[in-house]
Write a protein that holds these residues in place. Structure first.
Motif, PDB file in Angstrom:
ATOM      1  N   LEU A  16       0.790  -1.190  -0.039  1.00 31.92           N
ATOM      2  CA  LEU A  16       0.053   0.000  -0.014  1.00 31.92           C
ATOM      3  C   LEU A  16       0.897   1.314  -0.132  1.00 31.92           C
ATOM      4  CD1 LEU A  16      -2.964  -1.003   2.488  1.00 31.92           C
ATOM      5  CD2 LEU A  16      -2.695  -0.971  -0.124  1.00 31.92           C
ATOM      6  N   ASN A  17       1.957   1.196   0.443  1.00 33.66           N
ATOM      7  CA  ASN A  17       2.968   2.214   0.289  1.00 33.66           C
ATOM      8  C   ASN A  17       3.275   2.538  -0.898  1.00 33.66           C
ATOM      9  OD1 ASN A  17       4.370   4.318   1.995  1.00 33.66           O
ATOM     10  ND2 ASN A  17       6.376   3.264   1.418  1.00 33.66           N
ATOM     11  N   GLU A  18       3.346   1.648  -1.959  1.00 28.82           N
ATOM     12  CA  GLU A  18       3.639   1.967  -3.450  1.00 28.82           C
ATOM     13  C   GLU A  18       2.533   2.612  -4.025  1.00 28.82           C
ATOM     14  OE1 GLU A  18       4.540  -1.957  -5.113  1.00 28.82           O
ATOM     15  OE2 GLU A  18       6.203  -2.294  -3.733  1.00 28.82           O
ATOM     16  N   SER A  19       1.258   2.224  -3.691  1.00 27.71           N
ATOM     17  CA  SER A  19      -0.056   2.726  -4.335  1.00 27.71           C
ATOM     18  C   SER A  19      -1.317   2.122  -3.749  1.00 27.71           C
ATOM     19  CB  SER A  19      -0.100   2.368  -5.811  1.00 27.71           C
ATOM     20  OG  SER A  19      -0.245   1.179  -6.092  1.00 27.71           O
ATOM     21  N   PRO A  20      -2.312   2.831  -3.492  1.00 29.26           N
ATOM     22  CA  PRO A  20      -3.695   2.402  -2.906  1.00 29.26           C
ATOM     23  C   PRO A  20      -4.161   1.275  -3.779  1.00 29.26           C
ATOM     24  CG  PRO A  20      -3.571   4.831  -3.127  1.00 29.26           C
ATOM     25  CD  PRO A  20      -2.545   4.485  -3.919  1.00 29.26           C
ATOM     26  N   LEU A  21      -4.790   0.242  -3.103  1.00 28.54           N
ATOM     27  CA  LEU A  21      -5.172  -0.758  -4.033  1.00 28.54           C
ATOM     28  C   LEU A  21      -6.457  -1.227  -3.310  1.00 28.54           C
ATOM     29  CD1 LEU A  21      -1.687  -2.881  -3.826  1.00 28.54           C
ATOM     30  CD2 LEU A  21      -2.880  -1.740  -5.767  1.00 28.54           C
ATOM     31  N   HIS A  22      -7.517  -1.785  -4.148  1.00 30.40           N
ATOM     32  CA  HIS A  22      -8.621  -2.534  -3.604  1.00 30.40           C
ATOM     33  C   HIS A  22      -8.191  -3.994  -3.107  1.00 30.40           C
ATOM     34  CE1 HIS A  22      -9.220  -4.418  -7.559  1.00 30.40           C
ATOM     35  NE2 HIS A  22      -8.842  -3.298  -8.239  1.00 30.40           N
ATOM     36  N   GLY A  23      -9.047  -4.660  -2.653  1.00 27.82           N
ATOM     37  CA  GLY A  23      -8.846  -6.113  -1.872  1.00 27.82           C
ATOM     38  C   GLY A  23      -8.270  -6.891  -2.760  1.00 27.82           C
ATOM     39  N   TYR A  24      -9.099  -6.877  -4.108  1.00 29.85           N
ATOM     40  CA  TYR A  24      -8.900  -7.925  -5.146  1.00 29.85           C
ATOM     41  C   TYR A  24      -7.307  -7.784  -5.376  1.00 29.85           C
ATOM     42  CZ  TYR A  24      -8.806 -10.606  -9.645  1.00 29.85           C
ATOM     43  OH  TYR A  24      -8.583 -11.457 -10.573  1.00 29.85           O
ATOM     44  N   GLU A  25      -6.866  -6.859  -5.905  1.00 28.96           N
ATOM     45  CA  GLU A  25      -5.598  -6.436  -6.329  1.00 28.96           C
ATOM     46  C   GLU A  25      -4.660  -6.451  -5.273  1.00 28.96           C
ATOM     47  OE1 GLU A  25      -2.925  -5.776  -9.182  1.00 28.96           O
ATOM     48  OE2 GLU A  25      -4.943  -5.620  -9.600  1.00 28.96           O
ATOM     49  N   LEU A  26      -4.889  -6.213  -4.081  1.00 25.51           N
ATOM     50  CA  LEU A  26      -4.100  -6.370  -3.107  1.00 25.51           C
ATOM     51  C   LEU A  26      -3.568  -7.927  -2.810  1.00 25.51           C
ATOM     52  CD1 LEU A  26      -2.562  -5.144  -0.856  1.00 25.51           C
ATOM     53  CD2 LEU A  26      -4.589  -5.130   0.723  1.00 25.51           C
ATOM     54  N   ARG A  27      -4.862  -8.750  -2.863  1.00 25.17           N
ATOM     55  CA  ARG A  27      -4.684 -10.130  -2.612  1.00 25.17           C
ATOM     56  C   ARG A  27      -3.690 -10.567  -3.831  1.00 25.17           C
ATOM     57  NH1 ARG A  27      -7.985 -14.670  -4.499  1.00 25.17           N
ATOM     58  NH2 ARG A  27      -6.948 -16.674  -3.180  1.00 25.17           N
ATOM     59  N   LYS A  28      -4.029 -10.327  -5.139  1.00 26.00           N
ATOM     60  CA  LYS A  28      -3.325 -10.836  -6.243  1.00 26.00           C
ATOM     61  C   LYS A  28      -1.947 -10.338  -6.297  1.00 26.00           C
ATOM     62  CE  LYS A  28      -3.516  -9.452 -11.383  1.00 26.00           C
ATOM     63  NZ  LYS A  28      -4.208  -8.850 -12.057  1.00 26.00           N
ATOM     64  N   ARG A  29      -1.618  -9.321  -5.725  1.00 28.02           N
ATOM     65  CA  ARG A  29      -0.122  -8.869  -5.513  1.00 28.02           C
ATOM     66  C   ARG A  29       0.714  -9.567  -4.417  1.00 28.02           C
ATOM     67  NH1 ARG A  29       0.459  -2.428  -7.001  1.00 28.02           N
ATOM     68  NH2 ARG A  29      -0.858  -2.541  -8.887  1.00 28.02           N
ATOM     69  N   LEU A  30      -0.143  -9.542  -3.378  1.00 26.84           N
ATOM     70  CA  LEU A  30       0.495 -10.632  -2.343  1.00 26.84           C
ATOM     71  C   LEU A  30       0.898 -11.836  -2.453  1.00 26.84           C
ATOM     72  CD1 LEU A  30      -1.949  -9.387   0.908  1.00 26.84           C
ATOM     73  CD2 LEU A  30       0.607  -9.081   0.529  1.00 26.84           C
ATOM     74  N   ASN A  31      -0.257 -12.600  -3.306  1.00 25.50           N
ATOM     75  CA  ASN A  31       0.199 -13.961  -3.756  1.00 25.50           C
ATOM     76  C   ASN A  31       1.293 -13.984  -4.980  1.00 25.50           C
ATOM     77  OD1 ASN A  31      -1.628 -15.154  -2.170  1.00 25.50           O
ATOM     78  ND2 ASN A  31      -3.263 -14.946  -3.638  1.00 25.50           N
ATOM     79  N   LEU A  32       1.603 -13.033  -5.588  1.00 30.32           N
ATOM     80  CA  LEU A  32       2.563 -12.767  -6.366  1.00 30.32           C
ATOM     81  C   LEU A  32       4.040 -12.628  -5.668  1.00 30.32           C
ATOM     82  CD1 LEU A  32       1.403 -10.556  -9.568  1.00 30.32           C
ATOM     83  CD2 LEU A  32       2.122 -12.906  -9.570  1.00 30.32           C
ATOM     84  N   VAL A  33       3.854 -11.671  -4.929  1.00 31.36           N
ATOM     85  CA  VAL A  33       5.289 -11.383  -3.932  1.00 31.36           C
ATOM     86  C   VAL A  33       5.606 -12.479  -3.061  1.00 31.36           C
ATOM     87  CG1 VAL A  33       6.008 -10.048  -2.035  1.00 31.36           C
ATOM     88  CG2 VAL A  33       4.812  -8.800  -4.138  1.00 31.36           C
TER      89      VAL A  33
END
Length: 96
Positions: A16-33
């Motif tokens: 979230l420090n990189e950019s504001p995100l909604h839940g779907y996108e946040l989960r997607k990025r967490l799973n990538l990272v």
């Protein structure tokens, strides 16, 4: 040793420090990272987001107009951090 919720909260705050995100996108990025390390479900993510909101570390805003279901965008709350002021139309002109 850090608990799983500490890892999730730290990862969420970093993304979230990189950019504001909604839940779907946040989960997607967490799973990538964190992919092979830990897959996060919505049942894990949303309670963690609620806890971060309660502690005042993040804020959410609804940004989809009706009739679409609202999407809440989440962003970090950093004490003392302000948004950059937008330059005014007079900022480029100089007076003598």
């Amino acid at each position: 040793m850090r608990s799983r919720s500490d890892v999730l909260e730290t990862a969420v705050l970093g993304l979230l420090n990189e950019s504001p995100l909604h839940g779907y996108e946040l989960r997607k990025r967490l799973n990538l990272v964190l992919g092979s390390f830990r897959a996060f479900s919505y049942g894990t993510l949303y309670p963690a987001l609620k806890a971060l909101v309660t502690r005042g570390l993040i804020a959410t805003t609804e940004n989809d107009p009706p009739p679409a279901p609202p999407r809440r965008t989440t962003k970090p709350v950093i004490p003392g951090r302000t948004t950059k002021p937008k330059p005014s139309a007079d900022a480029g002109s100089s007076t003598s």
